[in-house]
Scaffold this motif. Structure first.
Motif: not given
Ligand SMILES: *Cc1c(COP(=O)(O)O)cnc(C)c1O
Length: 236
Positions: A40, A42, A63, A84, A166, A168, A209-210, A225-228
């Motif tokens: 991810v 963003k 996103s 996402i 999907m 969260m 996620m992270s 889905r991994i960003g942080t």
């Molecule tokens: C930002 C986001 C993520 C990533 O989240 P992290 O905690 O940074 O890994 C995953 N899914 C969605 C829908 C997001 O908006």
């Protein structure tokens, strides 16, 4: 050309994340080949996102549609983009040609808009239905109780192909507490699988996620889905 310090650090982060995915797969008796990491991007600029394909990551997620348009124009074409986050109907037309999969289809009206927009292309639009499985008021997504009726109505759309669900999870200091949300999503998926005929296939669960991806992998996530965990602290 020598690898930059940023590339080296990204490579290390990726190795650690992949190691954690492998261990979670081992605990659950799954093959890591069935889990796709969606990076991810963003929080990072396009030039950082553009480093990922050389490090073996070709699935990138954004996103916000406008941000995805922008990055898709400046990152190598070999990337598969995943949307996402919430997609407004007036952004469907421009987004569709750029994305491999839309994870965040959260209303019947959006499904209809996607079906209509797909009239001028070859092949179906692949989507996941976003489910508000944790029940938080602020979250987008279908309520679990809406899915049966949505499945019935989907039989009238022939250009949208539902590939899975999907969600969260709510943020939890103890990721183990996200497990019930992931189990709920998996059970909803199994139910829909029994009612939605092909070309829908419901092979996918996009969850984790992270903070909670290991638990999600244990519960059969196919996309995390991994960003942080990938980018935090690397780019200012
Ligand atoms: C930002 C986001 C993520 C990533 O989240 P992290 O905690 O940074 O890994 C995953 N899914 C969605 C829908 C997001 O908006």
């Amino acid at each position: 050309m020598a690898e930059s310090a940023l590339q080296t650090r990204l490579r290390e982060r990726l190795a650690r994340i992949n190691e954690r995915i492998h261990r979670a797969c081992a605990r659950a008796g799954r093959s890591p080949a069935n889990v796709t990491l969606v990076a991810v991007t963003k929080t990072v600029p396009a030039d950082v996102a553009a480093l990922l394909p050389d490090l073996g990551v070709t699935d990138l997620g954004e996103s916000r549609p406008q941000e995805l348009w922008h990055k898709a124009a400046s990152v190598p074409a070999a990337v598969h983009w995943h949307l996402i986050g919430h997609l407004q109907r007036n952004k469907v037309e421009r987004t569709l040609p750029l994305v491999r999969l839309i994870h965040s289809v959260d209303s019947w009206r959006l499904l209809e808009a996607l079906d209509a927009a797909a009239a001028n292309r070859t092949g179906p639009v692949d989507v996941l239905l976003e489910v508000n499985a944790s029940g938080e008021a602020a979250k987008h997504g279908f309520a679990p109780g809406e899915l049966d009726r949505t499945a019935q109505r989907l039989k009238g759309l022939d250009r949208v192909r539902v590939r899975g669900l999907m969600t969260m999870a709510a943020y939890e200091a103890k990721p183990e507490r996200c497990r019930t949300t992931f189990v709920t999503l998996r059970e909803l998926r199994d139910r829909l699988k029994a009612t939605l005929p092909p070309p829908h296939d419901l092979a996918h669960l996009s969850m984790g996620m992270s903070n909670d991806f290991e638990v999600a992998v244990e519960e059969e996530a196919t996309f995390v889905r991994i960003g942080t965990a990938l980018f935090d602290g690397l780019v200012s």
